[in-house]
Design a protein around this motif. Sequence first.
Motif, mmCIF file in Angstrom:
data_model
loop_
_atom_site.group_PDB
_atom_site.id
_atom_site.type_symbol
_atom_site.label_atom_id
_atom_site.label_comp_id
_atom_site.label_asym_id
_atom_site.label_seq_id
_atom_site.Cartn_x
_atom_site.Cartn_y
_atom_site.Cartn_z
ATOM 1 N N GLY A 58 -48.148 -9.534 22.102
ATOM 2 C CA GLY A 58 -47.201 -8.419 22.176
ATOM 3 C C GLY A 58 -45.824 -8.792 22.761
ATOM 4 N N LEU A 59 -45.861 -9.871 23.770
ATOM 5 C CA LEU A 59 -44.574 -10.352 24.370
ATOM 6 C C LEU A 59 -44.074 -11.118 23.403
ATOM 7 N N GLY A 60 -44.567 -11.571 22.172
ATOM 8 C CA GLY A 60 -43.781 -12.637 21.266
ATOM 9 C C GLY A 60 -43.930 -13.942 21.596
ATOM 10 N N ALA A 61 -44.973 -14.278 22.488
ATOM 11 C CA ALA A 61 -45.217 -15.539 22.914
ATOM 12 C C ALA A 61 -45.784 -16.431 21.916
ATOM 13 N N THR A 62 -45.262 -17.514 21.384
ATOM 14 C CA THR A 62 -45.955 -18.518 20.816
ATOM 15 C C THR A 62 -45.963 -19.926 21.600
ATOM 16 N N THR A 63 -45.258 -20.005 22.718
ATOM 17 C CA THR A 63 -45.400 -21.037 23.465
ATOM 18 C C THR A 63 -45.828 -20.594 24.784
ATOM 19 N N LEU A 64 -46.705 -21.506 25.647
ATOM 20 C CA LEU A 64 -47.215 -21.061 26.954
ATOM 21 C C LEU A 64 -46.864 -22.302 28.013
ATOM 22 N N VAL A 65 -46.237 -21.922 28.870
ATOM 23 C CA VAL A 65 -46.226 -22.920 29.968
ATOM 24 C C VAL A 65 -47.293 -22.570 31.016
ATOM 25 N N LEU A 66 -47.961 -23.782 31.530
ATOM 26 C CA LEU A 66 -49.037 -23.395 32.458
ATOM 27 C C LEU A 66 -49.008 -24.010 33.780
ATOM 28 N N GLY A 67 -49.532 -23.057 34.833
ATOM 29 C CA GLY A 67 -49.535 -24.016 35.982
ATOM 30 C C GLY A 67 -50.406 -23.155 36.771
ATOM 31 N N GLU B 189 -46.828 -30.138 35.500
ATOM 32 C CA GLU B 189 -47.800 -30.584 36.193
ATOM 33 C C GLU B 189 -47.567 -30.760 37.869
ATOM 34 N N ASP B 190 -46.494 -30.361 38.228
ATOM 35 C CA ASP B 190 -46.200 -30.348 39.633
ATOM 36 C C ASP B 190 -46.616 -28.831 40.119
ATOM 37 N N ALA B 191 -46.590 -27.978 39.335
ATOM 38 C CA ALA B 191 -46.960 -26.486 39.774
ATOM 39 C C ALA B 191 -48.529 -26.402 39.406
ATOM 40 N N MET B 192 -49.340 -27.238 39.763
ATOM 41 C CA MET B 192 -50.912 -27.379 39.568
ATOM 42 C C MET B 192 -51.448 -28.326 40.625
ATOM 43 N N SER B 193 -52.553 -27.953 40.941
ATOM 44 C CA SER B 193 -53.373 -28.966 41.778
ATOM 45 C C SER B 193 -54.856 -28.800 41.527
ATOM 46 N N ALA B 194 -55.467 -29.731 42.086
ATOM 47 C CA ALA B 194 -57.290 -29.450 42.075
ATOM 48 C C ALA B 194 -57.831 -29.843 43.231
ATOM 49 N N LEU B 195 -59.088 -29.749 43.237
ATOM 50 C CA LEU B 195 -59.866 -30.082 44.638
ATOM 51 C C LEU B 195 -59.831 -31.467 44.966
ATOM 52 N N SER C 128 -57.111 -34.454 34.080
ATOM 53 C CA SER C 128 -56.772 -33.408 33.096
ATOM 54 C C SER C 128 -55.450 -33.739 32.678
ATOM 55 N N VAL C 129 -54.350 -33.897 33.734
ATOM 56 C CA VAL C 129 -53.122 -34.321 33.306
ATOM 57 C C VAL C 129 -53.114 -35.571 32.407
ATOM 58 N N ASP C 130 -53.765 -36.580 32.824
ATOM 59 C CA ASP C 130 -53.394 -37.850 32.074
ATOM 60 C C ASP C 130 -54.368 -37.971 30.633
ATOM 61 N N LEU C 131 -55.416 -37.305 30.699
ATOM 62 C CA LEU C 131 -56.465 -37.484 29.576
ATOM 63 C C LEU C 131 -56.470 -36.522 28.630
ATOM 64 N N ASP C 132 -56.527 -35.328 29.160
ATOM 65 C CA ASP C 132 -57.001 -34.000 28.627
ATOM 66 C C ASP C 132 -55.437 -33.211 27.830
ATOM 67 N N PHE C 133 -54.795 -33.122 28.946
ATOM 68 C CA PHE C 133 -53.325 -32.171 28.570
ATOM 69 C C PHE C 133 -52.809 -32.835 27.346
ATOM 70 N N PRO C 134 -52.369 -34.245 27.515
ATOM 71 C CA PRO C 134 -51.654 -34.543 26.309
ATOM 72 C C PRO C 134 -52.125 -34.534 24.993
ATOM 73 N N ARG C 135 -53.413 -34.147 24.915
ATOM 74 C CA ARG C 135 -54.134 -34.006 23.417
ATOM 75 C C ARG C 135 -53.892 -32.520 23.143
ATOM 76 N N LEU C 136 -53.723 -31.810 24.198
ATOM 77 C CA LEU C 136 -53.269 -30.081 23.841
ATOM 78 C C LEU C 136 -51.854 -29.795 23.916
ATOM 79 N N GLY C 137 -51.127 -30.570 24.356
ATOM 80 C CA GLY C 137 -49.590 -30.082 24.594
ATOM 81 C C GLY C 137 -48.692 -31.221 25.273
ATOM 82 N N THR C 138 -47.690 -30.746 25.826
ATOM 83 C CA THR C 138 -46.718 -31.611 26.638
ATOM 84 C C THR C 138 -46.968 -31.355 28.053
ATOM 85 N N VAL C 139 -46.856 -32.549 28.761
ATOM 86 C CA VAL C 139 -47.131 -32.553 30.160
ATOM 87 C C VAL C 139 -45.651 -32.628 30.784
#
Length: 173
Positions: A101-110, A136-142, A150-161
């Motif tokens: 509804g917002l017209g979003a086709t691209t998501l930036v995630l943090g 990448e610098d707007a996220m962190s883990a335990l 996630s950042v080095d192995l998974d995210f590059p397969r899903l989008g842009t880091v």
Amino acid sequence: MPALDPGRTALVLVDLMERLVALPLAPRPGTEVVSAAGRLADAFRTAGAPVVHLRAERPNVDRQPPGSGLVAELVREGEPVVVKRTIGGFQDTGLHELLSGLGATTLVLGGVATNLGVESTARAACDHGYDLVFAEDAMSALTADEHRASVDLDFPRLGTVAAVSAITLDGPA
């Protein structure tokens, strides 16, 4: 990284809740994640692009634990807050309908945690056909290892880091 179209891009901040950002996170503390997410959210607001907040609630309990609210400094009046009861943000939440509804086709995630809420939301977003950018610098883990996996192995397969400083929008929508 090319500038993003503010008319087709939404910032989705995952689980930036008081009690979660207070945890001993790695590779950066929650205060740094909140600061980076805040800078990014301000850039989106300035460009007229939507900022959407996800917040987890534990199902089947009378009261949520103390600190279950979003970090107040990140949320502006009128910005959507989507409550989720699973790790990811799409299951039974209406998030896809909201973003469409917002017209979003691209998501930036943090958000927190990189390998849990952020990654689960990203995988479902990918399944829905969104283009993804990971702040990448707007996220962190335990642990730093979980974040890096996630950042080095998974995210590059899903989008842009990208770093928050590299994420720009074309201007007002």
